[in-house]
Design an enzyme around this catalytic site. Sequence first.
Site, PDB file in Angstrom:
ATOM      1  N   LYS A 129      14.130  77.864  47.855  1.00 46.24           N
ATOM      2  CA  LYS A 129      14.709  77.242  49.047  1.00 46.24           C
ATOM      3  C   LYS A 129      15.627  78.198  49.809  1.00 46.24           C
ATOM      4  O   LYS A 129      15.724  78.121  51.030  1.00 46.24           O
ATOM      5  CB  LYS A 129      15.449  75.959  48.694  1.00 46.24           C
ATOM      6  CG  LYS A 129      14.494  74.855  48.268  1.00 46.24           C
ATOM      7  CD  LYS A 129      15.117  73.481  48.335  1.00 46.24           C
ATOM      8  CE  LYS A 129      14.058  72.434  48.047  1.00 46.24           C
ATOM      9  NZ  LYS A 129      14.547  71.076  48.074  1.00 46.24           N
ATOM     10  N   LYS A 221       3.839  73.715  45.993  1.00 47.79           N
ATOM     11  CA  LYS A 221       3.795  72.282  45.730  1.00 47.79           C
ATOM     12  C   LYS A 221       3.959  71.499  47.046  1.00 47.79           C
ATOM     13  O   LYS A 221       4.572  71.994  47.990  1.00 47.79           O
ATOM     14  CB  LYS A 221       4.863  71.871  44.704  1.00 47.79           C
ATOM     15  CG  LYS A 221       6.231  71.648  45.259  1.00 47.79           C
ATOM     16  CD  LYS A 221       7.104  70.942  44.249  1.00 47.79           C
ATOM     17  CE  LYS A 221       8.417  70.526  44.886  1.00 47.79           C
ATOM     18  NZ  LYS A 221       8.314  69.394  45.810  1.00 47.79           N
ATOM     19  N   LYS A 224       8.564  67.389  50.802  1.00 45.19           N
ATOM     20  CA  LYS A 224       9.053  66.715  52.011  1.00 45.19           C
ATOM     21  C   LYS A 224       9.538  67.729  53.019  1.00 45.19           C
ATOM     22  O   LYS A 224       9.436  67.526  54.216  1.00 45.19           O
ATOM     23  CB  LYS A 224      10.236  65.815  51.645  1.00 45.19           C
ATOM     24  CG  LYS A 224       9.843  64.502  51.051  1.00 45.19           C
ATOM     25  CD  LYS A 224      11.072  63.629  50.900  1.00 45.19           C
ATOM     26  CE  LYS A 224      11.403  63.418  49.448  1.00 45.19           C
ATOM     27  NZ  LYS A 224      12.417  64.298  48.901  1.00 45.19           N
TER      28      LYS A 224
HETATM   29  P1  ATP Z   1      12.294  68.603  49.035  1.00 41.68           P
HETATM   30  O1  ATP Z   1      11.212  69.450  49.639  1.00 41.68           O
HETATM   31  O2  ATP Z   1      13.343  68.190  50.015  1.00 41.68           O
HETATM   32  O3  ATP Z   1      12.879  69.205  47.767  1.00 41.68           O
HETATM   33  P2  ATP Z   1      10.530  67.041  47.441  1.00 41.68           P
HETATM   34  O4  ATP Z   1       9.246  66.675  48.045  1.00 41.68           O
HETATM   35  O5  ATP Z   1      10.545  68.188  46.485  1.00 41.68           O
HETATM   36  O6  ATP Z   1      11.577  67.243  48.614  1.00 41.68           O
HETATM   37  P3  ATP Z   1      12.445  65.595  45.842  1.00 41.68           P
HETATM   38  O7  ATP Z   1      13.262  64.514  46.435  1.00 41.68           O
HETATM   39  O8  ATP Z   1      13.080  66.930  45.658  1.00 41.68           O
HETATM   40  O9  ATP Z   1      11.103  65.745  46.729  1.00 41.68           O
HETATM   41  O10 ATP Z   1      11.860  65.100  44.448  1.00 41.68           O
HETATM   42  C1  ATP Z   1      11.741  63.716  44.102  1.00 41.68           C
HETATM   43  C2  ATP Z   1      10.873  63.583  42.864  1.00 41.68           C
HETATM   44  O11 ATP Z   1       9.503  63.863  43.189  1.00 41.68           O
HETATM   45  C3  ATP Z   1      11.238  64.555  41.742  1.00 41.68           C
HETATM   46  O12 ATP Z   1      11.083  63.889  40.501  1.00 41.68           O
HETATM   47  C4  ATP Z   1      10.222  65.655  41.867  1.00 41.68           C
HETATM   48  O13 ATP Z   1       9.996  66.340  40.644  1.00 41.68           O
HETATM   49  C5  ATP Z   1       9.003  64.874  42.314  1.00 41.68           C
HETATM   50  N1  ATP Z   1       8.088  65.712  43.087  1.00 41.68           N
HETATM   51  C6  ATP Z   1       8.388  66.368  44.235  1.00 41.68           C
HETATM   52  N2  ATP Z   1       7.327  67.021  44.708  1.00 41.68           N
HETATM   53  C7  ATP Z   1       6.304  66.788  43.828  1.00 41.68           C
HETATM   54  C8  ATP Z   1       4.945  67.195  43.773  1.00 41.68           C
HETATM   55  N3  ATP Z   1       4.442  67.965  44.708  1.00 41.68           N
HETATM   56  N4  ATP Z   1       4.187  66.760  42.727  1.00 41.68           N
HETATM   57  C9  ATP Z   1       4.715  65.951  41.769  1.00 41.68           C
HETATM   58  N5  ATP Z   1       5.998  65.544  41.766  1.00 41.68           N
HETATM   59  C10 ATP Z   1       6.800  65.944  42.781  1.00 41.68           C
HETATM   60 MG    MG Z   2      12.362  68.899  45.699  1.00 44.48          MG
END
Ligand code: ATP
Ligand code: MG
Length: 359
Positions: A129, A221, A224
Amino acid sequence: MDAPKPAFKEKVFSGVQPTGNLHLGNYLGAIVKFVELQKTHDCIYCVVDLHAITVWQEPEELTKAIREVTAAFIACGIDPKQHIVFNQSQVAEHAELAWVFNCVARLGWVFNCVARLGWLNRMTQFKEKAGKDRENASVGLFAYPNLMAADILVYRATHVPVGEDQKQHLELSRDIAQKFNNDYGASIRARGFGDAFFPQPEPLIQGPATRVMSLRDGAKKMSKSDPSDQSRINLTDDPDAIALKIRRAKTDPEPLPHDEKALEARPEADNLVGIYAALAGITKAQVLNQFGGGQFSAFKPALSDLLVAKLSPVTAEMRRLKDDTAYIDSVLADGSARAQALAAETMKAVKDIVGFVRR
Ligand code: ATP
Ligand code: MG
């Protein structure tokens, strides 16, 4: 012989950042498991807004995202009456305990070989990040895992359902709990808390798909915060948007293989097959039994149809809830009050253990 481990009551905690709306990775990696755990455990699910601001968030967007993630939790089947749903910034104890974890660093026997900055320096999320511009990243982004440890441990939670990407942070939470228990061992025993005040929280990386990848890049991955909306399926996407994103999803020119082993060298194909398998509740081998040898032009529409069938009930419920801000805010207020009552108990004990004077 090892001393018997103190028994902690089983309790589930997990969080999702309001950095946007929920996507398929969050759903398959985390939320499905959140919902399932409600049957067997007391669960606390948190919209972690203090984590979200470790990177810049426009205030209006942040407010909207907090409500949307809450609506998504409820639409997916989380029960805010039976369990606890709240946003992190309404319970100040998270930040308070994080500060203690920012500081705990007794030099001495067992852990003196491990520098605390050294632990955080190894975190891949920070490296990803912060990117190349590490000097300009916020202190909060660097210290993120300490706040995450506090989120979990302020409830003395024992089980944490997360996606695969959070495994490293969970390991750090376990190290922090152990270090606190060790460094303050004498004080913990003197106050009647036995040999350990905090449990060692266990990661539950058991969603139907624990690492869903970006639709644009099989090496990244799904996130968001990815600037490209084409990289993810949002839980709010309508059937046309889903079909378009899947049609445009990056693939290779080969037909789908018959054998799962052949997916190893084809990350984009592997991801799409994995998504299909997770949604259908079957194995990748079973998906390939059905689609192996066929072109993506045949597989992709089947995948879109399955996505629409599985996600549309959630999407419809989210739409209904999203505009009812009075209801969403009342869920968060009620959840915060109940969460705070629990967190305050832990903080009282932590203050005594650390040696603060309190009312
Ligand atoms: P950001 O990009 O802001 O970090 P994010 O998509 O990674 O957002 P988080 O809020 O950080 O989402 O994570 C929420 C939950 O979703 C966590 O348990 C994380 O491990 C899971 N998660 C996030 N992205 C994935 C993915 N691509 N596949 C499976 N699990 C995920
Ligand atoms: Mg995340």
